[in-house]
Scaffold this motif. Structure first.
Motif, PDB file in Angstrom:
ATOM      1  N   GLY A  87      46.903  48.934  29.171  1.00 23.67           N
ATOM      2  CA  GLY A  87      45.499  49.305  29.197  1.00 23.67           C
ATOM      3  C   GLY A  87      44.976  49.249  30.622  1.00 23.67           C
ATOM      4  O   GLY A  87      43.841  49.606  30.878  1.00 23.67           O
ATOM      5  N   GLY A  88      45.832  48.765  31.542  1.00 19.73           N
ATOM      6  CA  GLY A  88      45.525  48.898  32.958  1.00 19.73           C
ATOM      7  C   GLY A  88      44.751  47.757  33.583  1.00 19.73           C
ATOM      8  O   GLY A  88      44.435  47.804  34.764  1.00 19.73           O
ATOM      9  N   GLN A  89      44.426  46.721  32.798  1.00 20.39           N
ATOM     10  CA  GLN A  89      43.651  45.637  33.394  1.00 20.39           C
ATOM     11  C   GLN A  89      44.533  44.773  34.291  1.00 20.39           C
ATOM     12  O   GLN A  89      45.582  44.294  33.864  1.00 20.39           O
ATOM     13  N   ARG A  90      44.095  44.588  35.529  1.00 16.11           N
ATOM     14  CA  ARG A  90      44.838  43.728  36.453  1.00 16.11           C
ATOM     15  C   ARG A  90      44.287  42.321  36.330  1.00 16.11           C
ATOM     16  O   ARG A  90      43.313  41.974  37.001  1.00 16.11           O
TER      17      ARG A  90
ATOM     18  N   GLY B 297      47.524  39.992  42.898  1.00 12.84           N
ATOM     19  CA  GLY B 297      48.046  39.660  44.223  1.00 12.84           C
ATOM     20  C   GLY B 297      47.830  38.211  44.605  1.00 12.84           C
ATOM     21  O   GLY B 297      47.050  37.914  45.502  1.00 12.84           O
ATOM     22  N   ILE B 298      48.534  37.309  43.932  1.00 15.17           N
ATOM     23  CA  ILE B 298      48.386  35.884  44.248  1.00 15.17           C
ATOM     24  C   ILE B 298      49.510  35.438  45.184  1.00 15.17           C
ATOM     25  O   ILE B 298      50.681  35.710  44.934  1.00 15.17           O
ATOM     26  N   ASP B 299      49.135  34.786  46.271  1.00 14.58           N
ATOM     27  CA  ASP B 299      50.078  34.190  47.205  1.00 14.58           C
ATOM     28  C   ASP B 299      49.831  32.703  47.227  1.00 14.58           C
ATOM     29  O   ASP B 299      48.721  32.288  47.546  1.00 14.58           O
ATOM     30  N   LEU B 300      50.837  31.924  46.913  1.00 17.62           N
ATOM     31  CA  LEU B 300      50.675  30.491  47.138  1.00 17.62           C
ATOM     32  C   LEU B 300      52.013  29.791  47.150  1.00 17.62           C
ATOM     33  O   LEU B 300      53.026  30.339  46.731  1.00 17.62           O
TER      34      LEU B 300
ATOM     35  N   VAL C 125      41.550  26.739  39.730  1.00 18.08           N
ATOM     36  CA  VAL C 125      40.262  26.629  39.055  1.00 18.08           C
ATOM     37  C   VAL C 125      39.510  27.946  39.186  1.00 18.08           C
ATOM     38  O   VAL C 125      39.693  28.697  40.142  1.00 18.08           O
ATOM     39  N   GLY C 126      38.715  28.245  38.182  1.00 21.96           N
ATOM     40  CA  GLY C 126      37.936  29.481  38.225  1.00 21.96           C
ATOM     41  C   GLY C 126      37.233  29.649  36.896  1.00 21.96           C
ATOM     42  O   GLY C 126      37.570  28.968  35.930  1.00 21.96           O
ATOM     43  N   PRO C 127      36.270  30.551  36.841  1.00 24.71           N
ATOM     44  CA  PRO C 127      35.533  30.728  35.590  1.00 24.71           C
ATOM     45  C   PRO C 127      36.425  31.329  34.509  1.00 24.71           C
ATOM     46  O   PRO C 127      37.508  31.843  34.811  1.00 24.71           O
ATOM     47  N   SER C 128      35.965  31.264  33.291  1.00 27.84           N
ATOM     48  CA  SER C 128      36.733  31.799  32.168  1.00 27.84           C
ATOM     49  C   SER C 128      37.013  33.287  32.379  1.00 27.84           C
ATOM     50  O   SER C 128      36.143  34.029  32.815  1.00 27.84           O
ATOM     51  N   GLY C 129      38.256  33.685  32.121  1.00 28.69           N
ATOM     52  CA  GLY C 129      38.608  35.096  32.226  1.00 28.69           C
ATOM     53  C   GLY C 129      39.032  35.541  33.612  1.00 28.69           C
ATOM     54  O   GLY C 129      39.239  36.723  33.843  1.00 28.69           O
ATOM     55  N   CYS C 130      39.203  34.605  34.552  1.00 28.34           N
ATOM     56  CA  CYS C 130      39.546  35.003  35.916  1.00 28.34           C
ATOM     57  C   CYS C 130      41.055  35.155  36.087  1.00 28.34           C
ATOM     58  O   CYS C 130      41.519  35.519  37.160  1.00 28.34           O
TER      59      CYS C 130
ATOM     60  N   GLY D 289      41.225  37.406  39.281  1.00 27.82           N
ATOM     61  CA  GLY D 289      42.651  37.576  39.546  1.00 27.82           C
ATOM     62  C   GLY D 289      43.048  37.470  41.002  1.00 27.82           C
ATOM     63  O   GLY D 289      44.209  37.681  41.343  1.00 27.82           O
ATOM     64  N   ARG D 290      42.096  37.182  41.885  1.00 23.50           N
ATOM     65  CA  ARG D 290      42.425  37.023  43.308  1.00 23.50           C
ATOM     66  C   ARG D 290      42.078  35.618  43.756  1.00 23.50           C
ATOM     67  O   ARG D 290      41.168  34.996  43.217  1.00 23.50           O
ATOM     68  N   ILE D 291      42.803  35.167  44.791  1.00 23.08           N
ATOM     69  CA  ILE D 291      42.504  33.848  45.341  1.00 23.08           C
ATOM     70  C   ILE D 291      41.303  33.964  46.262  1.00 23.08           C
ATOM     71  O   ILE D 291      41.291  34.753  47.197  1.00 23.08           O
ATOM     72  N   GLU D 292      40.305  33.164  45.993  1.00 16.70           N
ATOM     73  CA  GLU D 292      39.106  33.173  46.817  1.00 16.70           C
ATOM     74  C   GLU D 292      39.288  32.201  47.983  1.00 16.70           C
ATOM     75  O   GLU D 292      38.897  32.487  49.096  1.00 16.70           O
ATOM     76  N   GLN D 293      39.909  31.073  47.701  1.00 16.05           N
ATOM     77  CA  GLN D 293      40.142  30.074  48.751  1.00 16.05           C
ATOM     78  C   GLN D 293      41.160  29.047  48.279  1.00 16.05           C
ATOM     79  O   GLN D 293      41.188  28.711  47.097  1.00 16.05           O
ATOM     80  N   ILE D 294      41.980  28.558  49.228  1.00 16.72           N
ATOM     81  CA  ILE D 294      42.896  27.449  48.933  1.00 16.72           C
ATOM     82  C   ILE D 294      42.610  26.340  49.922  1.00 16.72           C
ATOM     83  O   ILE D 294      42.414  26.605  51.103  1.00 16.72           O
ATOM     84  N   GLY D 295      42.614  25.104  49.467  1.00 23.32           N
ATOM     85  CA  GLY D 295      42.445  24.000  50.402  1.00 23.32           C
ATOM     86  C   GLY D 295      42.305  22.689  49.668  1.00 23.32           C
ATOM     87  O   GLY D 295      42.326  22.657  48.435  1.00 23.32           O
ATOM     88  N   THR D 296      42.158  21.608  50.418  1.00 23.96           N
ATOM     89  CA  THR D 296      41.936  20.318  49.773  1.00 23.96           C
ATOM     90  C   THR D 296      40.543  20.351  49.148  1.00 23.96           C
ATOM     91  O   THR D 296      39.683  21.123  49.584  1.00 23.96           O
ATOM     92  N   PRO D 297      40.321  19.539  48.133  1.00 23.76           N
ATOM     93  CA  PRO D 297      39.008  19.551  47.490  1.00 23.76           C
ATOM     94  C   PRO D 297      37.876  19.355  48.499  1.00 23.76           C
ATOM     95  O   PRO D 297      36.865  20.056  48.455  1.00 23.76           O
TER      96      PRO D 297
END
Ligand SMILES: Nc1ncnc2c1ncn2[C@@H]1O[C@H](COP(=O)(O)OP(=O)(O)O)[C@@H](O)[C@H]1O
Ligand SMILES: [Mg+2]
Lengths: 291, 393
Positions: free
Chosen positions: B15-18, B22-25, B36-41, B211-219
């Motif tokens: 159905g084409g939903q991404r 593109g996650i890098d970690l 962490v992220g809101p529901s459905g991310c 579906g994308r990383i907004e930020q990575i880091g220590t809390p």
């Protein structure tokens, strides 16, 4: 609570029509049959005489009864195994279908809506020695089919018709049972290292066992009673008694042979048999399926 | 060697939903990384891709150095704890925990030993003969963790494991997971939508959005230097106050008649996904960082002060015990301006709903550009004196 108690007459009034129907068409004949099992009637139904357990002795001593008993046992085994096995297979397949799943389910449920007598006729036509589609197909692969002559083929015909009917009922329950199993259980098992077959036999099947148990009880009762119409519309118990089950013999003796006492004794025995079977199933099988 | 590496991981559903885009970690050995992220991310989707329960549409997944894209779940050396625990209802606790080892055809003594060790670690030895339905929620949770521990996996995967527990138990199990993780030196990837859980558990935090990383880091780095408005809103409770900045008369203006003065910083390093990192670096290299479109200030960084910049009306007070949350109305701002104030000062000043008060900033200000990205500038607030200025001009 008090509101329920105050109107205690209303529910009975609402139930009354149903209760009257059940009383007239079920309890009364059942009681009558129980009474008649201890009497012999004259051929015109004008007089009767108390004979104690003579009817039962006579029935249990007749080789025809035990033959019908054997036919019933074989028939039950084949229909229960066939209808449950096939239903489980179809339910597992339908559970995996992603597109048009609803259509499959409706189509697979339909046969149950067909009256047993009609179902019997359908299969009788398809297996008709002269006109039947399936007869011709079988002839093409070198099988000569005539259910009116061959006892084994006659039994196969009623077994197939009964399986086809009962399969739908089982399918609905198995499918519902499968859909109750959380996907995460099977996923956890996959991560634990169980392949598809192990997941099915180690997780799915045990979790379906309560459903399977319920269906086994239902199928036993179905085979003992409901298949009457199927047999009556196809083989009439023949050829040579190959498809004469207990319930069909009871009907023949009572309504064709006019031996009401003997027939009633058989119906009492049949009821006892169902009771014993159900008891055994609950007593021994349920303990193994409860988790 | 990293325990787990993802390179440009993508999941496209039929159905084409991404769902994962593109996650890098990189998960280091012994690290507890919380996504962490809101529901459905796309958190669950991502975790299930790592577990092998969802196919990987594109990108590369390495576990312990080997390419794992095509491996069966069982071959990946991962163990997963599900939100609904997914215990086998027809097996005893012992059999639940022993299932994987039995499938591996381990010797009976080894199975018994490993199950007993894990049970002892979790304090569930007394429950080994029970069926899952005879256990409480917290006990089921422990059994689910025990089942994972027994397998000695390279990576533990947790998908919202505490969501079905009540608040008190959630805190307790949170501490327990942390204790176990440190004791076992285990590498864990932990998914949750609860930012408090995320903050308290994580060695490093990954904020996911669509579906994308907004930020990575220590809390703490995410709390102190959020890379975007989204992170600023999501991390920290109560959420950061965000005020729109408008340009008028050549000055940056805020609601409530405030003026914002900014000066560019040398550099500011924020760890984000690689492509956004490049963006940040580029903007830091540029002579002039972009203008601020949004100003953020945390409720903890506002204090009661008669000389304060923000003249507001107190609309509602929520008493938390030691502190209180003061929801204030700032003219020109739709959302309430939230301040976390010591309850004692509120009471001492005899403040209640409807009082006119002044709040001063007592901490860092955060600036974001029109794309909601963090701007490398230092900021200062002042009351508007433009009426006087313009009259002179
Ligand atoms: N099996 C699926 N088929 C199609 N879309 C899906 C499927 N599973 C999840 N999605 C979609 O992918 C997105 C991410 O879902 P999910 O990973 O479950 O989010 P989260 O766990 O962060 O709440 C959602 O928009 C959801 O609707
Ligand atoms: Mg989820």
């Amino acid at each position: 609570m008090t509101t329920f108690e105050r109107h205690s007459l209303t529910p009975w009034l609402l139930l009354a029509p149903q209760l009257v129907v059940v009383a007239i068409f079920f309890f009364w004949p059942a009681a009558e049959s129980l009474r008649q099992a201890f009497y012999v009637q004259d051929a015109f139904g004008l007089g009767e005489r108390f004979v104690g357990l003579a009817n039962f002795q006579h029935v249990l001593a007749s080789p025809g009864y035990w033959h019908a008993f054997g036919v019933t046992a074989l028939f039950s085994l084949l229909v229960a195994a066939g209808a449950m096995g096939l239903a489980l297979l179809l339910a597992v397949l339908a559970d995996r279908v992603l597109h048009g799943a609803r259509l499959y389910r409706v189509l697979l449920t339909w046969p149950y809506a067909v009256a047993p007598a009609v179902a019997g006729l359908l299969w009788l036509f398809m297996f008709d020695p002269v006109l039947g589609v399936l007869t011709h197909a079988l002839a093409a692969i070198g099988v000569h089919w005539d259910a009116q002559l061959d006892p084994g083929q006659a039994l196969a015909l009623v077994v197939i018709a009964s399986i086809w009917q009962q399969m739908s009922y089982n399918f609905v329950f198995f499918l519902a049972g499968l859909q109750m199993i959380p996907a995460s259980l099977l996923e956890a098992a996959a991560i634990d290292g169980a392949g598809p077959f192990r997941r099915f036999f180690g997780i799915t099947l045990p979790l379906l066992s309560p459903t399977a148990f319920f269906l086994l009880v239902m199928n036993s009762v179905y085979v003992l009673f409901e298949t009457f119409a199927t047999i009556d519309s196809t083989t009439l118990g023949g050829p040579g008694g190959a498809t004469r089950t207990l319930v069909y013999k009871l009907y023949e003796d009572g309504f064709v042979g006019r031996d009401l006492g003997g027939s009633s004794a058989q119906s009492v025995l049949l009821m006892i048999l169902v009771g014993v079977l159900t008891f055994i199933q609950f007593r021994y099988l349920e303990r193994r399926v409860a988790y | 060697m990293a325990t787990l590496t993802c390179r440009q991981l993508v999941k496209t559903y039929k159905g084409g939903q991404r769902a994962v885009d593109g996650i890098d970690l990189t998960l280091e050995p012994g690290e507890l990384m919380v996504v962490v992220g809101p529901s459905g991310c796309g958190k669950s989707t991502f975790l299930r891709m790592v577990a092998g329960l969802e196919s990987i549409s594109d990108g590369e997944l390495r576990i312990g150095g080997t390419l794992a894209n095509q491996l069966e779940p069982a071959q990946r050396g991962v163990a997963m704890v599900f939100q609904n625990y997914a215990l086998y209802p027809h097996m005893s606790v012992f059999d639940n925990m022993a299932y994987a080892l039995k499938l591996q055809k381990r010797p009976r003594e080894e199975i018994t030993r490993r199950v007993r060790e894990a049970a002892a670690l979790l304090g569930i030895e007394a429950l080994l003969e029970r069926r899952p339905r005879q256990l409480s929620g917290g006990q089921r949770q422990r059994v689910a963790m025990g089942r994972a521990i027994v397998r000695e996996p390279r990576v533990f995967l947790f998908d919202e494991p505490l969501s079905n527990l009540d608040a008190a138990l959630r805190v307790q199990m949170r501490l327990e997971i942390r204790r176990l993780q440190q004791r076992l030196g285990a590498s864990m990837l932990y998914v949750t939508h609860d930012q408090v859980e995320a903050m308290t558990l994580a060695d490093r935090l990954v904020v996911l959005r669509d579906g994308r990383i907004e930020q990575i880091g220590t809390p703490m780095s995410l709390f102190e230097t959020p890379a975007s408005c989204f992170v600023a809103r999501f991390i920290g409770s109560p959420a950061m106050n965000l005020l729109p900045v408008t340009q008028a008369d050549g000055r940056a203006r805020l609601p409530g008649g405030l003026i914002l003065d900014t000066e560019a910083l040398e550099t500011e390093i924020i760890e984000t996904a690689p492509e956004t990192k490049a963006d940040t670096a580029a903007s830091a290299d540029a002579a002039e960082p972009p203008a601020a479109a949004t100003l953020g200030v945390r409720p903890e960084h506002l204090r009661l002060d008669p000389q304060g910049e923000f003249a507001v009306t107190l609309e509602m007070i929520e008493r938390l015990g030691v502190d209180a949350l003061a929801y204030c109305r700032l003219p020109g701002l739709d959302a309430p301006l939230t301040a976390r104030l010591p309850l004692a000062t509120l009471e001492a000043a005899a403040l209640r709903e409807g009082s006119e008060i002044r709040l001063a900033v007592d901490g860092p200000l955060h600036l974001f550009d029109a794309e909601e990205r963090r701007v490398a500038r230092r900021a200062r607030l002042s009351a508007d004196t433009s009426a006087a200025t313009s009259s002179i001009a």
